[in-house]
Design an enzyme around this catalytic site. Sequence first.
Site, PDB file in Angstrom:
ATOM      1  N   GLU A 140      17.288 -29.040 -48.138  1.00 30.28           N
ATOM      2  CA  GLU A 140      18.415 -29.919 -48.483  1.00 30.28           C
ATOM      3  C   GLU A 140      19.634 -29.555 -47.629  1.00 30.28           C
ATOM      4  O   GLU A 140      19.932 -28.373 -47.464  1.00 30.28           O
ATOM      5  CB  GLU A 140      18.784 -29.785 -49.965  1.00 30.28           C
ATOM      6  CG  GLU A 140      19.762 -30.871 -50.390  1.00 30.28           C
ATOM      7  CD  GLU A 140      20.191 -30.759 -51.855  1.00 30.28           C
ATOM      8  OE1 GLU A 140      20.532 -31.782 -52.451  1.00 30.28           O
ATOM      9  OE2 GLU A 140      20.191 -29.636 -52.392  1.00 30.28           O
ATOM     10  N   GLU A 311      19.765 -25.271 -61.797  1.00 34.04           N
ATOM     11  CA  GLU A 311      18.610 -25.622 -60.961  1.00 34.04           C
ATOM     12  C   GLU A 311      17.481 -26.254 -61.775  1.00 34.04           C
ATOM     13  O   GLU A 311      16.797 -27.160 -61.293  1.00 34.04           O
ATOM     14  CB  GLU A 311      18.099 -24.389 -60.216  1.00 34.04           C
ATOM     15  CG  GLU A 311      19.123 -23.721 -59.311  1.00 34.04           C
ATOM     16  CD  GLU A 311      19.792 -24.663 -58.335  1.00 34.04           C
ATOM     17  OE1 GLU A 311      19.138 -25.601 -57.858  1.00 34.04           O
ATOM     18  OE2 GLU A 311      20.998 -24.463 -58.054  1.00 34.04           O
ATOM     19  N   HIS A 314      17.957 -29.868 -62.439  1.00 35.73           N
ATOM     20  CA  HIS A 314      17.570 -30.682 -61.284  1.00 35.73           C
ATOM     21  C   HIS A 314      16.091 -31.085 -61.308  1.00 35.73           C
ATOM     22  O   HIS A 314      15.707 -32.049 -60.660  1.00 35.73           O
ATOM     23  CB  HIS A 314      17.826 -29.904 -59.986  1.00 35.73           C
ATOM     24  CG  HIS A 314      19.218 -30.002 -59.473  1.00 35.73           C
ATOM     25  ND1 HIS A 314      19.884 -31.201 -59.311  1.00 35.73           N
ATOM     26  CD2 HIS A 314      20.075 -29.042 -59.038  1.00 35.73           C
ATOM     27  CE1 HIS A 314      21.088 -30.966 -58.812  1.00 35.73           C
ATOM     28  NE2 HIS A 314      21.236 -29.670 -58.638  1.00 35.73           N
TER      29      HIS A 314
END
EC number: 3.4.11.-
Length: 882
Positions: A140, A311, A314
Site C-alpha cells: 500500500e 489493523e 481493516h
Amino acid sequence: MGSDKAAGRVLLPPHVEPRKYNLRLEPDLERFSYEGLVKVDVEVVTSTNTITVHSKDIAVHEVSFTPGQQGSAPIAAIALAFDLKLTTLSMTFPTDLPAGPGTLEIRFTGTLNNQMAGFYRSGYTAADGEKRMMASTQFEALDARRCFPCWDEPARKAVFEVTMVIPTNRAALSNMPEAEVTLLPGGKTEIRYMPSPLMSSYLLAFCVGEFDFLQGVTKHGVSIRVYTPPGKKNLGRFALQVALDTLDLYDDFFQVPYPLPKLDMIAIPDFAMGAMENWGLVTYREVDLLIDDNKASSQQRQRVCSVITHELAHQWFGNLVTMNWWDDLWLNEGFASWTQTFAADALFPSWAMWEQFTTDDQAAALRLDSLKTSHPIQVPIAHAEEVEQVFDAISYCKGACVVRMLHSVIGADKFKEGLQVYMNRHKYANTETFHLWSAWEEVSGKPVGKIMSSWTEQMGHPVVKVTEATYSAADKSLALTLEQSWFLADGSDAGDEAKLWTIPLVYSTKGVKASEVELMEGKTHTLKVPLDSESEWVKLNAGQHTLMRVAYTDGMLSALTKAIKSKALPAEDRVGMMSDAYALTKAGKMGVEQLVALLPAYSQEDNTTVWESLEMILVGLDKVLQDNAALQQPFKAMAAKLIAPCAASIGWDPKPDDGHLSKLLRGTMIRLLGRFAWDTPAVQEEAKRRFTGHCEDPEAGSLPSEYAAPVYQIILKSGGTAEFDQVMAILNRTDDIAQKKQVYAAIGAANSAELKKRVMEWAVTEVKLQDFFYPINSVAGSGKLGQDLAWAFFKDNFERLRGMLGKASPSLMDAVILYSSGGFCDHDKAAEVEQFFKDHPLPSNARKISQVLEGIRINATFLQRMTTSPLADKSFWDSLEL
C-alpha cells in the site's frame, strides 16, 4: 492510459480485466533478488492488441498471451514499452486479442530493495547471534507494481494464488494457508498457498525468513498466530490475546464472520509504517506488536492494542469492502481509526479510551484541519501517486472524528445496524462514501448524506461563536445566538462566507449531562437552554463529539472557569475548554492573557487525559517562547507551580493500587517536571538516583519505562560527555525496540552543540532507516540551539538524506522536514525555509512543506502578539493565583 472523465482519474485502460493471478516467486536472500512468473487469467472486454499493466523497477523477460478458446496457442508479445512516469508496462501483440477469457503470462526478475517498499529485505539477528536477512512486503498504496506486473488499482480486484520457492531452512507466509508443500532438489522448498478471496493488489503479502510463533483460536474458530523474530515469541502474548478478543468482537459487531481460515500477525525488523492490514497476514513494526510484560509502559500497551484493533478493523473496512479509488481513502483509515478506539475501549474499559480520543485523534484533526494547506476528507486524486500525501491526520483522525460525530447523531444501535447493512451489501466489492451514508440513512431515517457532506467534501471545520446570551428569569432559560464561520489557525478572514457546516449541537449544564442533538444548518442559530440562574454554566459541544471550536462570551467563560476548578465538567469537556482557548488565542480570537489566566483553574487537576492536553499546550507555549527569554522565564516558573501539586501527589514511585491511567499520569507529570523543573535540586537528585540505579542494574526496576526518557533528558541536560556515553551505552545492552526508542527520544537533550551534532551524524549512519528521524527530532526539540542545529544539518546533508531515502515512503522525508524546520517561530526563518525548498524541490513532500511553512508563520505571529500583550508586564504574572 485511460482516463475516468467523471473524476479526472488516470487509470489503466478498461479493455482487459484481471480475474485471477497465479504468482510464483523465488527470492534469493543472499543476492537480494528474485525470479518471478505471473500467469493472470483475464477477461478481454474489448478486443485489443495492447495490454497495459503497472510495473516499476522490474526487469521483464518474456510475455505471452493465450486466448481462452480450446486449443489456442500462446501469442508472444512483439513490443514492450515502459512508461517510467506512469510506472506502466504496455505489451503489444502481433494481432488483436479476441474478446473473452485468456491468460497473460509474464516472466520477470526483481530486486529485494532496502527501501521498505514493495518486496524488500530486512536484517535480523538469528538465535545463534548471526546477522541474517529476511524478505517481506509493503504494497500500500502503489507498490505491488514494484514486486510484479499487475493492475495496481483498488477497484481491479482479483483472486491471488501465490507460490513461493524458498531455501528449505527458511519459512514463508502469505495471506492464505498452505495448500501444498513440495521438496525440490538443491535444498529448496516450493509452497503453494490456497487461493485468496477477491481482493485488491495492495493487500497481497508474503514474508520469507526464520520466525518463532505462538497461536490461539478465537471463539468463532479462527486460528491466529503471532510471528516474531527468533527468540522473541514470549513478547507476543499480549498481542495474541488482544487479537483473539478483537476478532470475536468484530465478528459480532459487523455480523459478517471473518472470511479467511487464519489470521497471522508478524513483527518485521524494518518497517516504514506502524503496521499494514494485508488480509490474513498483518505486518507490524516490532515496537507496535511485541511487548515485554515485565517492562512495558502503559503507553506502549495502549499503543500496541490500538494498532492491532485498527489493523483488524481493516479486515472488514478496507479488505472485505474496499474504497473504489484513493479519494475515498478515508473510508479505510477514518473508520479503522474510530473502530480502534471503540474496540480498545470495549476490551479495556478502565483505560478511558474515548476520553483520550479528545487529546489524540481529535486534537490532531483540529490542528491540521485549521491550516489553509489542509485538504478535504474526500480529496480529489487524479494520479494515484498523489495519495501518498493524504495518509495524514485528515484521512485518519478527522475521518474518525466525523464517524464519532455521526454515531452521536443516529445513536449506537442504528450506527451498528447501518454498518451491518453496508458490509453485507458490499462485501468483496468496492464502494464510495455515498454507499456508507445510504446504509445509515436507510436504517436511521435521518438525512445522513446531507449532514455529512459538509464535513467530508469541504476542507476545514467551524468555530461557533456565542454572539449574544440573554437570560430570561421568567421562564428560566438562556437564549444563545450562535454564529458559525470557518476556523483558521492564523485567524485570517477565510473570504468564503458561503462555507457552512451542518453542525450537531449538544450542550450540558449543571442539571443536564447531554441535551438532545439539535442541528445548526445556517450561518446563525438560536439555542434555548433551560437554566435555573444566570450565573450557571453552559458547555456547548458537550462530550466533544463535534469537530468544532467554541468561542464563549466573557460571562459564560467565567462561569465555565469555575466549573473547571470544581471539576463539575467531565474530563473531555475540561480538555475541550483548554484546547479551544489555546486555538482561539493562537488565532488572535482571544487574548493571550485570557488563555494564561485560565491555566490556574487546572491547578488541582488530577485526570490523566486532561493533563495530556495541558502538557501539549504548556509545551506548545514553551516552544513558541524559546526565542524570547524575557517571557519564557516567568512562563516556565508559572508552569512549574501549576504542575507541582499533581506531580507531588502522583510521585515517582509506583504504588500497589496503580491502574493503567495512574501509570500514564505519572509518566506525563515526570515529563513535565523534566521540561519545567529539571534544574531544581529535588528533581535533579531523584533523576540521578534512579539513573544510577538503572545503569548499575537495569532489572532492579529503579527506572520504570513510563518515564525513562524524561529522566535521560534530565541527566543529559545537566551532564556532559560522560553522561552522554552512559545513555548511549543503554542501546548496546538491549534489543528491546521500545527501550531503544526511549534513548532516541532523549539523546538530543545532550548539553552541547558538539554532542547534538554527533547525535545527528550517528542517526543517519547507524540508526535504522525506520527510526533515524527520532534522534533528529530529539535534537530539534531540545531548545533554540537544537532547532538551529537540526535545520543546519538538514541543509548541509540534503543530498545525502535524499539519497538515503531514495524510493522509500515519502512519509519518512515528511518526518525529517517537519522535525528539522517545523519548530521555528520567526518570519525570516519561514522565508529561508521556503526559499530552500524552492531551490531544492521535493514534489512528493510539497503538501508537508507548505503545512510546515504555514505553521512557522502562525507561531511567529503568535509570538509577536505575546510580546505586546499583558504577559510582557511582571504584574500580570504576579497576579496569577497559583
